[in-house]
Design an enzyme around this catalytic site. Structure first.
Site, PDB file in Angstrom:
ATOM      1  N   SER A 181       0.844  -1.196   0.000  1.00  0.00           N
ATOM      2  CA  SER A 181       0.000   0.000   0.000  1.00  0.00           C
ATOM      3  C   SER A 181       0.881   1.248   0.000  1.00  0.00           C
ATOM      4  CB  SER A 181      -0.887   0.012   1.240  1.00  0.00           C
ATOM      5  OG  SER A 181      -0.116   0.401   2.357  1.00  0.00           O
ATOM      6  N   LYS A 182       0.257   2.372  -0.291  1.00  0.00           N
ATOM      7  CA  LYS A 182       1.062   3.602  -0.336  1.00  0.00           C
ATOM      8  C   LYS A 182       1.615   3.941   1.047  1.00  0.00           C
ATOM      9  CE  LYS A 182      -2.958   6.692  -0.335  1.00  0.00           C
ATOM     10  NZ  LYS A 182      -3.649   7.754  -1.035  1.00  0.00           N
ATOM     11  N   ARG A 183       0.899   3.501   2.088  1.00  0.00           N
ATOM     12  CA  ARG A 183       1.395   3.748   3.455  1.00  0.00           C
ATOM     13  C   ARG A 183       2.696   2.986   3.718  1.00  0.00           C
ATOM     14  NH1 ARG A 183      -1.170   8.244   4.659  1.00  0.00           N
ATOM     15  NH2 ARG A 183      -3.201   8.085   3.718  1.00  0.00           N
TER      16      ARG A 183
END
Ligand code: GLU
Length: 509
Positions: free
Chosen positions: A266-268
């Protein structure tokens, strides 16, 4: 399924934000498959869900593909004879297809309001069940199947909002073939009556996607694994339309997984672990948050693409370095892995390093020059080439050459304490003062000449090399690091070498 027709594939992103690594890989695999088979690579923008539309996302997608070198043959930004390629501009096409499905008893009008459906959902939830609009419930709900033709028409004429739902078969075993996964089985009882056409006059993804793939003569649908659950519905749509003979073949790509732990990247994860998950930097217009991009972080597009290609694909050997042309040549869907691939940020850097060292010093120097200009440093081209040749083995990015080799461009402002302690002895100042006079008299300051003269002097004095060279390096570089010292003195030149020596002798006690 159709065979032997011209290969036409599409990348069909929704403009809901920046294009994630996984999305770029989907585009890449589509592109490689198209080029391997002499086919067309299309870009279709699936923007029917207006609530998720993000300003600038479409432009971002186009720029990302450009940066990666994935040239679109047909579609948004490229034109073509099957357009328009932006679904919002094809709005009028879809309604008729939805109505045709109603006419053939494969779909129906549903008038249930959102509030009514919410009540049903909560009721089910309170009993620990999930509400599902399907064969078991539709006969008790507010739709054209429970109303007469006239009553239905009257509601439509009155302007009562409606959606058109697919009439999912009850308990049908659907067996389909996926190029990557092989046979996949579904039972339609697990599926609901999906909305195909919304009350706002827009189709949903499912309807628009199938209609467009059909109209655009798409031969193969290559997309992320998250769409596999939609496959039976899409198949049933093709069947209901009577298009099975030209239905595309399907290939669902495995996920790109987190570097550590489980689940989809994920972008996180990128933010947490300090690597980009987007090809280009992106500022979210809603939150103002800015996300790193591979481009801005100094990756070469060729390295980025090479790294992505090997996330879930290999040619069956150990080869890792591929140009885009080589990838086009080697790529087949049969060699895409079924299971997800863990993303490895260190490997991404390794790829960049490989591409960096393979570049000519002239090219590296011109890239380094751009970076230097941003810091208002100007430097001789030939010297920049020399610096690149000396520093590239230890660099993953052009910026590393600058950061690790700052001493080429400016005199040290401080001297690394531990190196001074270790190498600057009581007699170092005296030795370096003598060295200063030796250097002062050298006319040819090239590395070989300087090295020869200094070595002879060291030998004649009966000194050890370390006694001279270690403090000399600290004086020139500011620390006990860097490439061959006489290569550095050649680049910085005689005056600068002498001035750095003089300053060190004065400053270091
Ligand atoms: N619009 C869908 C997406 O953004 C496309 C899925 C497909 O390729 O069918 O992923």
């Amino acid at each position: 399924m159709s065979e032997n027709k011209k290969v036409r594939v599409r990348f069909a992103p929704s403009p809901t934000g920046a294009l994630h690594l996984g999305g770029v890989r989907t585009a890449l695999f589509n592109y490689l498959f198209a080029k391997h088979n002499g086919g067309d690579f299309l870009l279709r923008i699936e923007d029917t869900d207006q609530t998720r539309y993000v300003e600038g996302a479409e432009e971002y997608i186009i720029n990302s593909l450009k940066w990666c070198g994935l040239i679109v043959d047909e579609g948004v930004g490229a034109g073509g004879s099957f357009g328009p390629y932006r679904q919002s501009e094809r709005k009028d096409i879809y309604r008729q297809y939805a109505i045709d499905l109603v006419a053939s008893d494969n779909a129906y009008y549903a008038f249930d309001s959102a509030a009514e459906l919410d009540v049903l959902r909560s009721k089910c939830e309170s009993k620990g069940e999930t509400f599902i609009y399907n064969a078991s419930t539709r006969k008790n709900l507010n739709n054209s199947l429970t109303k007469s033709k006239e009553a239905t028409q009257a509601l439509i004429d009155e302007g009562v909002p409606y959606v058109i739902r697919f009439k999912m078969r009850d308990n049908e075993e659907v067996i389909l073939n996926d190029i990557i996964r092989g046979e996949v089985h579904f039972n339609t009882s697990t599926l609901d009556d999906k909305v195909l056409f919304k009350s706002d006059g827009m189709p949903t993804y499912h309807l628009a996607n199938v209609v467009d793939d059909h109209l655009m003569k798409i031969s193969h649908v290559i997309r992320g694994e998250e769409w596999l659950p939609s496959l039976p519905l899409h198949y049933l749509l093709y069947r209901s339309f009577g298009w099975l003979d030209t239905m595309p073949q399907f290939a669902h790509l495995p996920l790109i997984l987190k570097p550590v732990g489980n689940g989809k990247l994920s972008k996180r994860d990128g933010n947490k672990m300090g690597f980009p998950v987007f090809p280009l930097e992106f500022t979210d217009p809603a939150t103002g948050e800015t996300w790193h991009g591979y481009r801005e972080d100094g990756y070469f597009p060729e390295a980025f693409i090479n790294m992505l290609a090997l996330l879930g694909w290999n040619a069956g050997d150990d080869k890792e370095i591929y140009s885009l042309d080589e990838l086009c040549e080697a790529f087949t869907l049969e060699r895409v892995t079924k299971s997800g691939s863990k993303f490895d940020p260190e490997k991404a850097k390794w790829f960049n390093h490989k591409y960096l060292v393979a570049k000519s010093d002239i090219e590296l120097a011109s890239l380094l020059k751009e970076l230097l200009l941003k810091r208002d440093i100007t430097f001789d081209n030939a010297k920049l080439e020399k610096i690149c040749s000396l520093m590239k083995e230890r660099a993953n990015f052009i910026a590393d050459i600058l950061d690790n080799g700052l001493f080429f461009f400016q005199a040290p402002t401080k001297y690394e304490e531990k190196d001074v302690k270790k190498h600057w002895k009581d007699n170092s100042s005296a030795i370096l003062t003598e060295l200063y006079h030796i250097l002062e008299n050298i006319t040819d300051f090239s590395a070989t000449s300087t090295e020869q003269i200094v070595s002879e002097w060291i030998n004649s004095k009966g000194l050890s090399f370390g006694k001279v060279m270690n403090p000399f390096r600290v004086a020139i570089v500011g620390a006990a690091k860097g490439p061959h010292l006489f290569d550095i003195t050649e680049v910085i030149g005689k005056n600068e070498t002498l001035s750095r020596l003089k300053r060190a002798i004065e400053v270091i006690k």
